[in-house]
Design an enzyme around this catalytic site. Structure first.
Site, PDB file in Angstrom:
ATOM      1  N   ASP A   1       0.820  -1.206   0.000  1.00 19.11           N
ATOM      2  CA  ASP A   1       0.000   0.000   0.000  1.00 19.11           C
ATOM      3  C   ASP A   1       0.859   1.265   0.000  1.00 19.11           C
ATOM      4  OD1 ASP A   1      -2.103   1.769   0.246  1.00 19.11           O
ATOM      5  OD2 ASP A   1      -2.436   1.385   2.370  1.00 19.11           O
TER       6      ASP A   1
ATOM      7  N   ASP B   1      -2.216   5.681  -5.263  1.00 22.68           N
ATOM      8  CA  ASP B   1      -2.438   4.802  -4.116  1.00 22.68           C
ATOM      9  C   ASP B   1      -2.638   3.354  -4.548  1.00 22.68           C
ATOM     10  OD1 ASP B   1      -3.061   3.602  -1.767  1.00 22.68           O
ATOM     11  OD2 ASP B   1      -4.946   4.672  -1.445  1.00 22.68           O
TER      12      ASP B   1
END
Ligand SMILES: *[C@@H]1O[C@H](CO)[C@@H](O)[C@H](O)[C@H]1NC(C)=O
Ligand SMILES: *[C@@H]1O[C@H](CO)[C@@H](O)[C@H](O)[C@H]1NC(C)=O
Ligand SMILES: *[C@@H]1O[C@H](CO)[C@@H](O)[C@H](O)[C@H]1NC(C)=O
Ligand SMILES: *[C@@H]1O[C@H](CO)[C@@H](O)[C@H](O)[C@H]1NC(C)=O
Ligand SMILES: *[C@@H]1O[C@H](CO)[C@@H](O)[C@H](O)[C@H]1NC(C)=O
Ligand SMILES: *[C@@H]1O[C@H](CO)[C@@H](O)[C@H](O)[C@H]1NC(C)=O
Length: 496
Positions: free
Chosen positions: A81, A283
């Site tokens: 992430d 992201d």
């Protein structure tokens, strides 16, 4: 489409265990101090690069890496992430893992008392919340952590004791966005997170890594710490600025989306928005992409997607993945890099089983898929995996720049180039020429949808916009397809 969840878990277990690659012969030792000196301690003479294969888990909507934790090592598969900054793992006693209903924590849990090197360093101090409302709470601890053949002997991590997420994460964002900073409201609680710790341990030369997610239909991509792979992209790698989110602090991979064009055989349309330049966060922990509603609805109109209130998302017939149209995302001003995203990357299955069908309207009887670009009414706007797969992205957390190029899908070649030293610029990259023009506000007009005919073969895309989107009953069994794992962190999204 069908049965993908089961197939993907099989691939996940098989696909995770690839070792490192290293870029030899490019290491120099003229280390400079960075602007955040407390984070970079000693640098030893072994710096190179580390590569970890990341597995594309479509049913879970993310990319996962196999990691080893503790002594003796416990194997865990964790989601990668860029939108958060802590590594955390589910405790083997976490309710989400032990409860009889549900799938448990199939990707692995951590049992602290089976690790002789486990040390609690912040009891009750770990508390992370993500944009999608999920969270994880517990202790901070240190232990041995291995990823991509790199071993960190003293890695600070969170232990998820109370969490609604059934697998852990490897957050590789800016250290100042660690959850502890949000909890203590103090930058002095920042600890060296994974990319910083790799530098501290002399494993890589600067706080930077490259992410190649590869095709939606490919089972894996990779993350390369400390270097770039010139054989994983096409054309030029262009450096663009990351913007501070608050008080000159860089906390997220926030870049300026400055244009968006819909292109097809029938023409092209410049899409407009009152929000241009749109501040977007790159992201990898977010499955779809989220743009301002005025802009997203123009994309939907081009492709004939319909916003469904039942579903809470823009949907379209699955057959649209065969459309030859694409969207061209422009960054950092008029002559900045452009990333073209084709429709086969933008049409996603909504379930792992029998898809729902449109019950009425123009698309009656056709399978329902989710469109890869959805809408948010306010920042943070996010470019998640549906965008990132089409780009090769280098994250340079020292110079606060991103290197971006068109990905080379399914490339099997490799030419790894390490960053030569602390705060070196991204290798082989040129800077975007007109970034100063990013502040210009464009005029907002409505596009003519000249491209829309070429997106939908029937050429009646915009006519579909008002169609009711009803679903066949009993079909809508959602799996966790879409994650929005951007850490809320220290309340840092007070942007532009
Ligand atoms: C952990 O993974 C390694 C390979 O990466 C394997 O050799 C080992 O047997 C695994 N251990 C457990 C407990 O699954
Ligand atoms: C965790 O953080 C959330 C949001 O900041 C807060 O509402 C909650 O009370 C915190 N929980 C604990 C156990 O500290
Ligand atoms: C381990 O890391 C923590 C956090 O960075 C640090 O406070 C501690 O001193 C380190 N311990 C050792 C033994 O290096
Ligand atoms: C990449 O590989 C996947 C899986 O083999 C395949 O489905 C896909 O079409 C390939 N993509 C390209 C652009 O060749
Ligand atoms: C991306 O699309 C733009 C607009 O159609 C085009 O000019 C450019 O050549 C495309 N780039 C690539 C790498 O295909
Ligand atoms: C997205 O757009 C739809 C349709 O315009 C709207 O009803 C919905 O509220 C929007 N969602 C968000 C989060 O803004």
């Amino acid at each position: 489409m069908k049965g993908r969840a089961v197939a993907a878990i099989g691939a996940l277990i098989v696909g995770g265990a690839h070792a490192s690659a290293s870029g030899n012969g490019v290491v120099q030792w003229d280390i400079q101090r960075s602007q955040r000196p407390q984070e970079f301690r000693r640098l030893r003479n072994r710096a190179s690069t580390f590569e970890e294969t990341i597995t594309n888990e479509q049913a879970r909507g993310g990319y996962f890496a196999t990691c080893r934790l503790g002594t003796p090592a416990q194997n865990l598969t964790l989601q990668l992430d860029t939108g958060s900054s802590d590594i955390w793992v589910p405790d083997s006693n976490a309710r989400v893992c032990t409860k009889k209903t549900g799938q448990g924590c199939a990707l692995g849990t951590f049992t602290p008392d089976q690790s002789t090197t486990f040390v609690v360093v912040g009891q009750g101090d770990f508390n992370i919340s993500y944009v999608d409302g999920s969270s994880s709470i517990g202790d901070y601890f240190t232990d041995v952590f291995e990823i991509g053949g790199a071993t960190l002997r003293n890695m600070t991590m969170g232990l998820g004791i109370e969490t609604d997420i059934s697998y852990g994460l490897v957050g590789v964002g800016y250290a100042v966005n660690e959850a502890i900073v949000g909890t203590t409201k103090s930058l002095s609680s920042v600890y060296p997170n994974l990319p910083v710790n790799m530098v501290d341990e002399g494993l890589i030369n600067t706080v930077a890594y490259s992410l190649w997610l590869n095709d939606l239909d490919a089972s894996s991509g990779n993350i390369l710490f400390g270097g770039i792979d010139t054989k994983k992209y096409k054309g030029d790698l262009t450096r663009i600025d990351i913007y501070p989110t608050v008080q000159n602090l860089f906390t997220a991979f926030l870049v300026a989306l400055t244009s968006l064009e819909g292109v097809s055989s029938s023409g092209s349309d410049t899409l407009t928005s009152q929000h241009f330049p749109v501040p977007v966060v790159l992201d990898s922990g977010t499955t779809l992409s989220y743009l301002p509603t005025d802009l997203a609805s123009q994309l939907w109109k081009e492709v004939g997607a319909i916003y469904s209130h039942d579903f809470g998302a823009a949907v379209l017939p699955c057959s649209m993945q065969n459309s030859k149209g694409y969207f061209s995302f422009g960054f950092a001003g008029p002559n900045g890099p452009r990333i073209n995203v084709t429709m086969d990357e933008l049409v996603l299955d909504v379930t792992s089983g029998q898809p729902p069908v449109f019950a009425s309207g123009r698309y009656k009887g056709q399978d329902v898929c989710e469109f890869g670009v959805q809408n948010f009414s306010s920042a943070p706007y996010l470019l998640g995996d549906t965008f990132l797969r089409s780009a090769y992205v280098v994250y340079d957390l020292v110079n606060n720049q991103v290197g971006i190029a068109a990905t080379d899908f399914n490339s099997t070649d490799s030419n790894v180039v390490a960053f030569p030293s602390m705060s070196a610029q991204i290798p082989s990259a040129t800077v975007a020429p007109d970034q100063s023009e990013v502040t210009n506000q464009p005029t907002v007009t409505s596009p003519g949808y000249a491209a829309s005919k070429g997106f939908t073969e029937t050429g009646e895309a915009s006519a579909a916009a008002g169609m009711p989107a009803a679903f066949g009953t009993g079909h809508l069994v959602m799996v966790g397809v879409t994650m929005v794992l951007t850490a809320l962190g220290s309340g840092v999204f007070l942007i532009l």
